[in-house]
Design a protein around this motif. Structure first.
Motif, short mmCIF file in Angstrom:
data_model
loop_
_atom_site.label_atom_id
_atom_site.label_comp_id
_atom_site.label_asym_id
_atom_site.label_seq_id
_atom_site.Cartn_x
_atom_site.Cartn_y
_atom_site.Cartn_z
N ARG A 157 0.82 -1.21 0.00
CA ARG A 157 0.00 0.00 0.00
C ARG A 157 0.85 1.26 0.00
O ARG A 157 0.49 2.26 -0.63
N ASP A 158 2.00 1.25 0.67
CA ASP A 158 2.89 2.41 0.61
C ASP A 158 3.46 2.57 -0.79
O ASP A 158 3.68 3.70 -1.26
N THR A 159 3.70 1.46 -1.47
CA THR A 159 4.20 1.54 -2.84
C THR A 159 3.17 2.20 -3.75
O THR A 159 3.52 3.02 -4.62
N VAL A 160 1.90 1.88 -3.56
CA VAL A 160 0.84 2.56 -4.31
C VAL A 160 0.86 4.05 -4.01
O VAL A 160 0.73 4.89 -4.92
N THR A 161 1.04 4.42 -2.76
CA THR A 161 1.11 5.84 -2.38
C THR A 161 2.26 6.54 -3.11
O THR A 161 2.11 7.68 -3.58
N ILE A 162 3.41 5.87 -3.20
CA ILE A 162 4.57 6.46 -3.88
C ILE A 162 4.26 6.72 -5.35
O ILE A 162 4.53 7.80 -5.88
N TYR A 163 3.67 5.72 -6.02
CA TYR A 163 3.35 5.91 -7.43
C TYR A 163 2.23 6.92 -7.63
O TYR A 163 2.23 7.67 -8.63
N ARG A 164 1.28 6.99 -6.71
CA ARG A 164 0.23 8.00 -6.83
C ARG A 164 0.82 9.40 -6.70
O ARG A 164 0.40 10.33 -7.41
N TYR A 165 1.79 9.56 -5.81
CA TYR A 165 2.46 10.86 -5.73
C TYR A 165 3.14 11.19 -7.05
O TYR A 165 2.99 12.30 -7.59
N LEU A 166 3.89 10.22 -7.58
CA LEU A 166 4.60 10.45 -8.84
C LEU A 166 3.65 10.87 -9.96
O LEU A 166 3.93 11.80 -10.72
N LEU A 167 2.52 10.20 -10.07
CA LEU A 167 1.62 10.40 -11.20
C LEU A 167 0.67 11.57 -11.01
O LEU A 167 0.29 12.22 -12.00
N ASP A 168 0.29 11.87 -9.78
CA ASP A 168 -0.76 12.86 -9.55
C ASP A 168 -0.30 14.15 -8.89
O ASP A 168 -0.99 15.17 -9.00
N SER A 169 0.85 14.13 -8.20
CA SER A 169 1.24 15.30 -7.42
C SER A 169 2.64 15.82 -7.73
O SER A 169 2.92 17.01 -7.52
N ALA A 170 3.53 14.98 -8.18
CA ALA A 170 4.92 15.39 -8.41
C ALA A 170 5.00 16.40 -9.53
O ALA A 170 4.20 16.38 -10.48
N PRO A 171 5.96 17.33 -9.46
CA PRO A 171 6.19 18.25 -10.58
C PRO A 171 6.43 17.46 -11.87
O PRO A 171 7.01 16.37 -11.85
N ALA A 172 5.97 18.00 -12.97
CA ALA A 172 6.06 17.28 -14.24
C ALA A 172 7.48 16.80 -14.56
O ALA A 172 7.65 15.66 -15.03
#
Length: 385
Positions: A157-172
């Motif tokens: 579940r933390d891994t999903v959180t990491i990828y969700r950050y990358l895809l939805d919140s991280a600078p382009a």
């Protein structure tokens, strides 16, 4: 002569746990199996799984999703994010840094991770990223093993959180750099282990993956053309201590994480532990079977038939014959996807001979059917090329 192995011969030749039967997978273009089915975990395997559908904002699979596993090389995503966190408004990455950052993400280069870990605070990297991403289960390596980044605790579940950050919140620029490199994951890792298991083998592209492996029972990596140089033995990043708290540091680990489908529709995290002594080919086969059982929205299954193989270092050839140099070698006893078969050069492994060859679309090459676990020289259900 039929190359069906007698039981006595099979006991000597087949690697432990190699599959002995084939199953036809879904045809190309068919969506993943219905959501009502459950995760299929092979016998003896412990797993933590999470699949998140970004289109609906829901999980389609969760199994022990909060269980902590030693991360092995999956933690390299956090190392990359830590490096990029304060790069400034344009997130410029100097060429010298790209020279280590890209191989670390694409080919799981351990030397790059070692250098970054030692130069940027070691466990402090994990502490920073836990705080920044509000991770629930991630923890630093245990006392006495602070130097081993691969012992960082991580959950599905933390891994999903990491990828969700990358895809939805991280600078382009951050998203493009990290995900762009994960989309270019090389089949052969820097230590010559074949890293296209799990997500990379179960689904057609587009996908982006970061894998992890750690186990003293894993034989040396043999991916790519044979060479005389000595390869590193495994991606363990340190000796295996006794289990600490709720994180098992003793059993061989094999993890597959990333995204699948157009627009990175699904995030997939599969963490697995295998019985002590498990070979790389056996673990590779088991995580493949588990991953193929998952409900992954947006995924496309590769067309073909899954068959087990036997023998060590089976050569994958560019054509159905031995005249040209191998393009790669298979992990011992691994299950492979067969796209079709054709007659070619006769191969002899006394007392057996076989003129049929199997085309492996995921390797873009051929192996002799003599190394396929099938009762006849020609596989009964596989089409001719």
């Amino acid at each position: 002569m039929r190359r069906h192995l007698l039981a006595a011969s099979a006991a000597l030749l087949l690697t432990a746990g190699a599959a002995t039967s084939a199953t036809a997978d879904s045809p190309a273009g068919q969506s993943a199996r219905p959501a009502a089915a459950s995760v299929e975990v092979p016998a003896g395997v412990s797993a933590g799984v999470a699949v998140f559908d970004r289109q609906t904002g829901t999980f389609t699979e969760q199994l022990n999703s909060g269980t902590r596993f030693r991360s092995a090389s999956v933690v390299k995503v956090l190392l990359a994010l830590d490096y990029l966190w304060n790069r400034g408004p344009d997130y410029t990455v100097p060429p010298a840094d790209r020279a280590w950052l890209e191989p670390m993400l694409r080919s799981s280069d351990d030397d790059a991770a070692d250098a970054y870990w030692s130069d940027h605070g070691g466990t402090a990297i994990i502490t920073r990223m836990v705080s920044r991403l509000a991770l629930k289960d991630t923890a630093v390596p245990p006392t006495g093993y602070e130097g081993f980044w691969g012992y960082t605790a991580l959950s599905a579940r933390d891994t999903v959180t990491i990828y969700r950050y990358l895809l939805d919140s991280a600078p382009a620029p951050v998203r493009d750099l990290v995900m762009g490199n994960l989309r270019q994951s090389t089949r052969c890792a820097s230590d010559r282990f074949d890293q296209h298991f799990g997500v990379a083998g179960a689904f057609e592209k587009p996908w982006a993956v970061k894998q992890g492996w750690a186990g003293s029972s894993y034989e040396k990596g043999t991916c790519g053309p044979p060479r005389t140089a000595t390869a590193t033995t495994t991606d363990t990043t340190g000796p295996a201590p006794a289990a600490v708290a709720d994180v098992d540091l003793t059993r061989p680990a094999l993890h597959s994480t990333g995204t699948v489908g157009a627009g990175d529709r699904s995030i997939v995290a599969v963490f697995t532990l295998h019985p002590v002594g498990t070979s790389y080919g056996k673990a590779y086969t088991d995580i493949g079977r588990l991953t193929r059982s998952l409900n992954v929205p947006g995924a496309t299954r590769p067309a073909g038939w899954w068959y087990g193989t036997w023998s060590d270092h089976v050569n994958v050839r560019p054509d159905p014959g031995t005249g040209n140099a191998p393009i790669s070698q298979l992990p011992a006893g691994v299950e492979v996807l067969v796209g079709c078969q054709a007659r070619g050069e006769e191969v002899s492994v006394p007392p057996y001979t076989n003129e049929w060859w199997a085309y492996l679309p995921q390797y873009k090459g051929w192996i002799s059917n003599i190394y396929i676990n099938s009762p006849d020289n020609k596989m009964p259900d596989v089409k001719d090329c």
